[in-house]
Scaffold this motif. Structure first.
Motif, mmCIF file in Angstrom:
data_model
loop_
_atom_site.group_PDB
_atom_site.id
_atom_site.type_symbol
_atom_site.label_atom_id
_atom_site.label_comp_id
_atom_site.label_asym_id
_atom_site.label_seq_id
_atom_site.Cartn_x
_atom_site.Cartn_y
_atom_site.Cartn_z
ATOM 1 N N VAL A 147 -0.759 1.313 -13.575
ATOM 2 C CA VAL A 147 -1.901 2.185 -13.867
ATOM 3 C C VAL A 147 -2.911 2.165 -12.715
ATOM 4 O O VAL A 147 -3.550 3.181 -12.434
ATOM 5 C CB VAL A 147 -2.546 1.795 -15.215
ATOM 6 C CG1 VAL A 147 -3.852 2.518 -15.438
ATOM 7 C CG2 VAL A 147 -1.571 2.092 -16.355
ATOM 8 N N ALA A 148 -3.020 1.034 -12.032
ATOM 9 C CA ALA A 148 -3.962 0.929 -10.914
ATOM 10 C C ALA A 148 -3.588 1.836 -9.749
ATOM 11 O O ALA A 148 -4.442 2.175 -8.931
ATOM 12 C CB ALA A 148 -4.047 -0.517 -10.443
ATOM 13 N N THR A 149 -2.328 2.276 -9.677
ATOM 14 C CA THR A 149 -1.918 3.142 -8.571
ATOM 15 C C THR A 149 -2.409 4.570 -8.724
ATOM 16 O O THR A 149 -2.519 5.291 -7.738
ATOM 17 C CB THR A 149 -0.380 3.157 -8.399
ATOM 18 O OG1 THR A 149 0.222 3.781 -9.521
ATOM 19 C CG2 THR A 149 0.165 1.768 -8.171
ATOM 20 N N SER A 150 -2.698 4.986 -9.965
ATOM 21 C CA SER A 150 -3.157 6.360 -10.184
ATOM 22 C C SER A 150 -3.629 6.544 -11.617
ATOM 23 O O SER A 150 -2.978 6.069 -12.553
ATOM 24 C CB SER A 150 -2.014 7.346 -9.922
ATOM 25 O OG SER A 150 -2.379 8.658 -10.313
ATOM 26 N N PRO A 151 -4.721 7.295 -11.801
ATOM 27 C CA PRO A 151 -5.131 7.633 -13.166
ATOM 28 C C PRO A 151 -4.156 8.586 -13.846
ATOM 29 O O PRO A 151 -4.225 8.787 -15.057
ATOM 30 C CB PRO A 151 -6.504 8.281 -12.977
ATOM 31 C CG PRO A 151 -6.525 8.754 -11.564
ATOM 32 C CD PRO A 151 -5.637 7.821 -10.794
ATOM 33 N N LEU A 187 0.827 -1.213 0.000
ATOM 34 C CA LEU A 187 0.000 0.000 0.000
ATOM 35 C C LEU A 187 0.859 1.260 0.000
ATOM 36 O O LEU A 187 0.562 2.229 -0.712
ATOM 37 C CB LEU A 187 -0.938 0.000 1.205
ATOM 38 C CG LEU A 187 -2.087 -0.990 1.158
ATOM 39 C CD1 LEU A 187 -2.826 -1.009 2.497
ATOM 40 C CD2 LEU A 187 -3.041 -0.652 0.015
ATOM 41 N N LYS A 188 1.923 1.264 0.787
ATOM 42 C CA LYS A 188 2.816 2.424 0.850
ATOM 43 C C LYS A 188 3.473 2.662 -0.508
ATOM 44 O O LYS A 188 3.540 3.796 -0.989
ATOM 45 C CB LYS A 188 3.886 2.194 1.922
ATOM 46 C CG LYS A 188 4.851 3.338 2.110
ATOM 47 C CD LYS A 188 5.819 3.005 3.236
ATOM 48 C CE LYS A 188 6.740 4.146 3.545
ATOM 49 N NZ LYS A 188 7.607 3.861 4.699
ATOM 50 N N PHE A 189 3.934 1.591 -1.141
ATOM 51 C CA PHE A 189 4.597 1.734 -2.430
ATOM 52 C C PHE A 189 3.603 2.158 -3.507
ATOM 53 O O PHE A 189 3.919 2.987 -4.360
ATOM 54 C CB PHE A 189 5.307 0.434 -2.826
ATOM 55 C CG PHE A 189 6.526 0.673 -3.648
ATOM 56 C CD1 PHE A 189 7.761 0.815 -3.059
ATOM 57 C CD2 PHE A 189 6.440 0.793 -5.024
ATOM 58 C CE1 PHE A 189 8.893 1.062 -3.821
ATOM 59 C CE2 PHE A 189 7.561 1.042 -5.794
ATOM 60 C CZ PHE A 189 8.788 1.168 -5.190
ATOM 61 N N ALA A 190 2.389 1.611 -3.467
ATOM 62 C CA ALA A 190 1.366 1.997 -4.445
ATOM 63 C C ALA A 190 1.034 3.485 -4.300
ATOM 64 O O ALA A 190 0.893 4.195 -5.306
ATOM 65 C CB ALA A 190 0.120 1.145 -4.275
ATOM 66 N N ALA A 191 0.922 3.959 -3.076
ATOM 67 C CA ALA A 191 0.642 5.384 -2.856
ATOM 68 C C ALA A 191 1.783 6.243 -3.400
ATOM 69 O O ALA A 191 1.545 7.293 -4.016
ATOM 70 C CB ALA A 191 0.418 5.654 -1.373
ATOM 71 N N PHE A 192 3.022 5.809 -3.192
ATOM 72 C CA PHE A 192 4.179 6.530 -3.724
ATOM 73 C C PHE A 192 4.139 6.574 -5.250
ATOM 74 O O PHE A 192 4.336 7.633 -5.861
ATOM 75 C CB PHE A 192 5.473 5.868 -3.229
ATOM 76 C CG PHE A 192 6.712 6.393 -3.883
ATOM 77 C CD1 PHE A 192 7.176 7.670 -3.599
ATOM 78 C CD2 PHE A 192 7.424 5.613 -4.781
ATOM 79 C CE1 PHE A 192 8.324 8.165 -4.204
ATOM 80 C CE2 PHE A 192 8.575 6.094 -5.384
ATOM 81 C CZ PHE A 192 9.025 7.374 -5.094
ATOM 82 N N LEU A 193 3.856 5.437 -5.879
ATOM 83 C CA LEU A 193 3.765 5.408 -7.344
ATOM 84 C C LEU A 193 2.675 6.347 -7.843
ATOM 85 O O LEU A 193 2.835 7.001 -8.872
ATOM 86 C CB LEU A 193 3.502 3.985 -7.829
ATOM 87 C CG LEU A 193 4.645 2.995 -7.661
ATOM 88 C CD1 LEU A 193 4.187 1.585 -8.015
ATOM 89 C CD2 LEU A 193 5.843 3.402 -8.490
ATOM 90 N N GLY A 194 1.579 6.423 -7.108
ATOM 91 C CA GLY A 194 0.521 7.358 -7.481
ATOM 92 C C GLY A 194 0.969 8.806 -7.385
ATOM 93 O O GLY A 194 0.645 9.625 -8.243
#
Length: 173
Positions: free
Chosen positions: A158-162, A130-137
């Motif tokens: 792509v799922a981490t952010s539009p 979750l932390k890494f996905a938020a960073f990628l976003g």
């Protein structure tokens, strides 16, 4: 790329690696810089930060100064990072095309680690994902293009952010 374009290449190397291989390829590049990998923090305690540990572990004043000086001298059209943890080096240059060449999306690796971990560790892998996905976003807007190796990696990124509007698949091999 260096066969047809002027390329400056900067990387980190552990002290044990020493950068000996750069002598063999240095004549192919406009500039080559090998910066000693910053010393890793000691201990097992997780860092309480919104950014992954790699971002902190790869912070280097020497690398930042080299990138700044190289952009000023060389004036590249494109800046390419081979790891999301290197985003801070490219972020200041919104006037350039910035590309993330992301070999494999870490969130997938964290999901796989969680699936194979003992029950007590699954939650920690999930939090790391979750932390890494938020960073990628958060970093998506820095890049004009993301390059990944598989459709699975593309979907995960792509799922981490539009804001990851343009992600292309370039398979290995």
């Amino acid at each position: 790329l260096a066969a047809r374009h002027d390329v400056a290449f900067g990387c980190f190397a552990d002290e044990t690696e020493g950068g000996e291989g750069t002598v063999e390829v240095a004549d192919r590049f406009w500039d080559v810089k090998v910066v000693p990998r910053p010393a890793r923090r000691r201990g097992w305690m997780p860092r309480l930060s919104p950014s992954p540990s790699d971002v902190h572990d790869l912070r280097s004043d020497e690398m930042a100064a080299w990138v700044k000086a190289t952009v000023a001298r060389f004036s590249p059209d494109v800046l390419l990072a081979g790891d999301p943890a290197l985003t801070s080096y490219l972020a200041p240059y919104a006037d350039r095309v910035r590309i993330l060449d992301y070999v494999c999306v870490a969130t997938l690796a964290f999901e796989r680690m969680a699936a194979g971990a003992p029950t007590a560790q699954r939650a920690l892998w999930g939090l790391r994902r979750l932390k890494f996905a938020a960073f990628l976003g958060r970093i998506a807007r820095v890049y004009d293009l993301g390059i990944v190796n598989s459709e699975e990696d593309r979907a995960a990124l792509v799922a981490t952010s539009p804001d990851w509007a343009r992600v292309e698949v370039l398979p290995n091999g």
